[in-house]
Scaffold this active site. Structure first.
Site, mmCIF file in Angstrom:
data_model
loop_
_atom_site.group_PDB
_atom_site.id
_atom_site.type_symbol
_atom_site.label_atom_id
_atom_site.label_comp_id
_atom_site.label_asym_id
_atom_site.label_seq_id
_atom_site.Cartn_x
_atom_site.Cartn_y
_atom_site.Cartn_z
ATOM 1 N N CYS A 181 7.212 5.543 8.679
ATOM 2 C CA CYS A 181 7.609 4.686 7.560
ATOM 3 C C CYS A 181 8.971 4.965 6.959
ATOM 4 O O CYS A 181 9.799 4.058 6.864
ATOM 5 C CB CYS A 181 6.550 4.770 6.481
ATOM 6 S SG CYS A 181 4.995 4.151 7.096
ATOM 7 N N GLU A 204 0.854 -1.198 0.000
ATOM 8 C CA GLU A 204 0.000 0.000 0.000
ATOM 9 C C GLU A 204 0.886 1.242 0.000
ATOM 10 O O GLU A 204 2.038 1.164 0.418
ATOM 11 C CB GLU A 204 -0.946 -0.022 1.206
ATOM 12 C CG GLU A 204 -0.281 -0.250 2.564
ATOM 13 C CD GLU A 204 0.461 0.927 3.105
ATOM 14 O OE1 GLU A 204 0.050 2.053 2.797
ATOM 15 O OE2 GLU A 204 1.465 0.751 3.825
HETATM 16 C C1 UGA Z 1 4.774 7.902 3.394
HETATM 17 C C2 UGA Z 1 4.606 7.773 1.871
HETATM 18 O O1 UGA Z 1 4.384 9.061 1.283
HETATM 19 C C3 UGA Z 1 3.437 6.843 1.528
HETATM 20 O O2 UGA Z 1 3.355 6.669 0.129
HETATM 21 C C4 UGA Z 1 3.681 5.490 2.198
HETATM 22 O O3 UGA Z 1 2.587 4.606 1.987
HETATM 23 C C5 UGA Z 1 3.843 5.679 3.694
HETATM 24 O O4 UGA Z 1 4.934 6.589 3.960
HETATM 25 C C6 UGA Z 1 4.086 4.317 4.286
HETATM 26 O O5 UGA Z 1 5.097 3.686 3.963
HETATM 27 O O6 UGA Z 1 3.199 3.812 5.004
HETATM 28 P P1 UGA Z 1 3.606 9.397 5.304
HETATM 29 O O7 UGA Z 1 4.646 8.848 6.227
HETATM 30 O O8 UGA Z 1 2.192 9.447 5.741
HETATM 31 O O9 UGA Z 1 3.623 8.546 3.912
HETATM 32 O O10 UGA Z 1 4.041 10.901 5.028
HETATM 33 P P2 UGA Z 1 4.545 11.808 3.820
HETATM 34 O O11 UGA Z 1 3.480 12.744 3.473
HETATM 35 O O12 UGA Z 1 5.157 11.003 2.759
HETATM 36 O O13 UGA Z 1 5.694 12.652 4.575
HETATM 37 C C7 UGA Z 1 6.795 12.025 5.208
HETATM 38 C C8 UGA Z 1 7.747 13.035 5.792
HETATM 39 O O14 UGA Z 1 8.476 13.688 4.762
HETATM 40 C C9 UGA Z 1 7.110 14.154 6.608
HETATM 41 O O15 UGA Z 1 7.848 14.333 7.803
HETATM 42 C C10 UGA Z 1 7.218 15.384 5.717
HETATM 43 O O16 UGA Z 1 7.325 16.558 6.466
HETATM 44 C C11 UGA Z 1 8.503 15.075 4.986
HETATM 45 N N1 UGA Z 1 8.605 15.778 3.684
HETATM 46 C C12 UGA Z 1 7.772 15.468 2.670
HETATM 47 C C13 UGA Z 1 9.602 16.733 3.490
HETATM 48 O O17 UGA Z 1 10.410 17.032 4.393
HETATM 49 N N2 UGA Z 1 9.699 17.351 2.261
HETATM 50 C C14 UGA Z 1 8.867 17.052 1.231
HETATM 51 O O18 UGA Z 1 9.026 17.652 0.153
HETATM 52 C C15 UGA Z 1 7.869 16.097 1.440
#
Ligand code: UGA
Length: 452
Positions: free
Chosen positions: A275, A161
């Site tokens: 994750c 997923e």
């Molecule tokens: C992430 C993935 O995006 C999902 O596709 C995946 O299913 C999920 O992990 C998982 O393996 O279960 P999520 O952890 O909910 O989802 O969060 P994201 O929105 O991906 O953000 C992750 C982190 O990256 C956050 O701390 C966010 O602040 C950081 N981030 C994101 C950045 O620092 N810069 C960015 O440009 C984007």
């Protein structure tokens, strides 16, 4: 092929519960299974165990419409459904390798329940597991306990997923693609048909692969996104040393190259959440185990571990030693839209500030309770933004909540003892702060920015 009306979902954490309510809302009869009796009892009464948009509404709708029920009995769930999705957790061990014990326990219980069932059943692993887990561990355990052969009396698929916290139900209603790793053709055909029924109104690409390829796809997906973030954070690090340079403009420009894309190029204090960090570490350990080369991912992880500490470094550059001084921390959740603080950069920053004797006051619109449980009396908990910055000598922006974007340089000046801002998520326009004469440092912003 017959229409599949009944499925069971094992492990009612984030992935399992959102999937259960989603499928129930599509008219599938769903039996959710978890070993935690208290959780089962709560969910049966329509009380969600975490916050996610629309979750509570769909949970109660499913219960009311009789499409959703919860149990701790594998036997009941398996004998009354024809597909079982496994969504149990796969945490890390102390050494950074993946802990598959929940997967093994679930496989054992499925095997025992399958032994008593007379018809064909499809098992679908949806948890994130290292390549080889389905083919060796899951298949063997289920065969041993069911005394039935995979590919004949029961089928096996790996179906990763890609849900994001905060938009899980939206992501489920229109996934970018569906990956079906299959042990044999029949297993893949059944799962593909099931998804075609669920998504009959939208066009979703479905990719069929081997079990191990599907397992790898999930790691590759998260590792790529994490790499993009550590990449832009590394560019930010260099930008900070260059007069008049700004990583936000660099990211915008390179993002317009369609081969790069603008997404996941926001420089900041690093990625958090349950994750990315876990999966990168598990991938590194797995690569070492199979004697492959993990150095790129080791660097991604190292960059990310350093990133939060930059907030503290910038703070000291602005105001000097933090000992005994009031520092405002704005934002605790690992990203906006969630109260999840797992692997959140805020925790590393708070620990560092406390270690240096700062007087730390924190505010987050939703994650306060979780942080309070961790730190108790060690922190001051503000009930809103203004209370948090009042009397502070430096304010650190850690999570990019919308309500923080509204704070103007004038507000900081009015409320803080000495206005000094560290913009860890690039939510402000640097020029506004320079013009207002407020001390301001930001990730990826070169020095003398205002003089260009
Ligand atoms: C992430 C993935 O995006 C999902 O596709 C995946 O299913 C999920 O992990 C998982 O393996 O279960 P999520 O952890 O909910 O989802 O969060 P994201 O929105 O991906 O953000 C992750 C982190 O990256 C956050 O701390 C966010 O602040 C950081 N981030 C994101 C950045 O620092 N810069 C960015 O440009 C984007």
């Amino acid at each position: 092929m017959m229409k599949i009306k009944n499925v069971s979902i094992i492990g009612l954490g984030y992935v399992g519960l959102t999937m259960a309510v989603f499928l129930a809302s599509k008219g599938v009869r769903v039996i959710g299974v978890d070993v935690d009796k208290e959780k089962i009892e709560k969910l049966s009464r329509g009380i969600p165990t975490f916050y996610e948009e629309k979750l509570e509404y769909l949970l109660n709708e499913g219960i009311r419409e009789n499409t959703l029920e919860f149990t701790d009995s594998y036997e009941y769930a398996i004998s009354n459904t024809s597909i079982t999705f496994v969504t149990v957790g796969t945490p890390l061990r102390e050494d950074g390798s993946i802990d598959l014990s929940y997967i093994e326990e679930a496989s054992t219980s499925i095997g025992k329940a399958l032994k008593k069932k007379n018809s064909y059943h499809l098992v679908v692993i949806r948890s994130t597991v290292i390549p080889g887990t389905c083919l060796y561990s899951v298949k063997n355990i289920i065969e041993e306990f069911s005394r039935k052969k995979a590919g004949i009396e029961w089928g096996l698929c790996m179906n990763p997923e890609f849900l994001k916290e905060g938009s899980a139900l939206r992501d489920l209603s229109k996934p970018a693609r569906i990956i079906i790793g299959e042990y044999d053709k029949k297993s893949g055909d059944i799962l593909e048909e099931f998804y075609r029924q669920i998504y009959s109104d939208v066009e979703i690409p479905i990719l069929r692969t081997s079990l191990s390829t599907a397992e790898m796809i999930k790691y590759a997906n998260n590792a790529f996104l994490a790499t993009k973030i550590s990449f832009i954070n590394s560019i930010a690090d260099i930008c900070e040393k260059i007069e008049g340079c700004d990583v936000v403009e660099v990211a915008k420009a390179i993002g317009l190259d369609f081969r790069i894309s603008p997404l996941f190029l926001r420089a900041g204090l690093g990625y958090g959440g349950s994750c990315f960090s876990k999966d990168i570490k598990a991938l590194i350990e797995f690569a070492k185990e199979v004697e492959a080369c993990p150095i790129l991912f080791e660097s991604v992880d190292q960059v990310n571990q350093r990133q939060p500490l930059k907030a503290v470094k910038f703070c000291e550059q602005l105001i000097g030693n933090v000992k005994g001084r009031r520092i405002a921390v704005l934002g605790l959740a690992f990203k906006p839209g969630t109260d999840d603080i797992r692997e959140a950069p805020s925790l590393k920053i708070i620990n560092e500030l406390l270690k240096r004797g700062a007087n730390v006051v924190v505010y987050d619109p939703v994650a306060m309770e979780k942080v309070k449980r961790l730190y108790g009396e060690e922190l001051v908990y503000a009930s809103n933004v203004l209370e948090c910055i009042a009397g502070a000598e430096c304010a650190l922006i850690i999570t990019e909540w919308n309500e923080f974007k509204k704070i103007t340089p004038q507000i900081f000046k009015e409320y803080m003892r000495t206005p000094a801002i560290v913009d860890g998520r690039r939510i402000f326009n640097p020029e506004d702060f320079m013009k207002a004469g407020v001390k301001y440092m930001a990730i990826g912003l070169g020095f003398n920015y205002s003089t260009r």
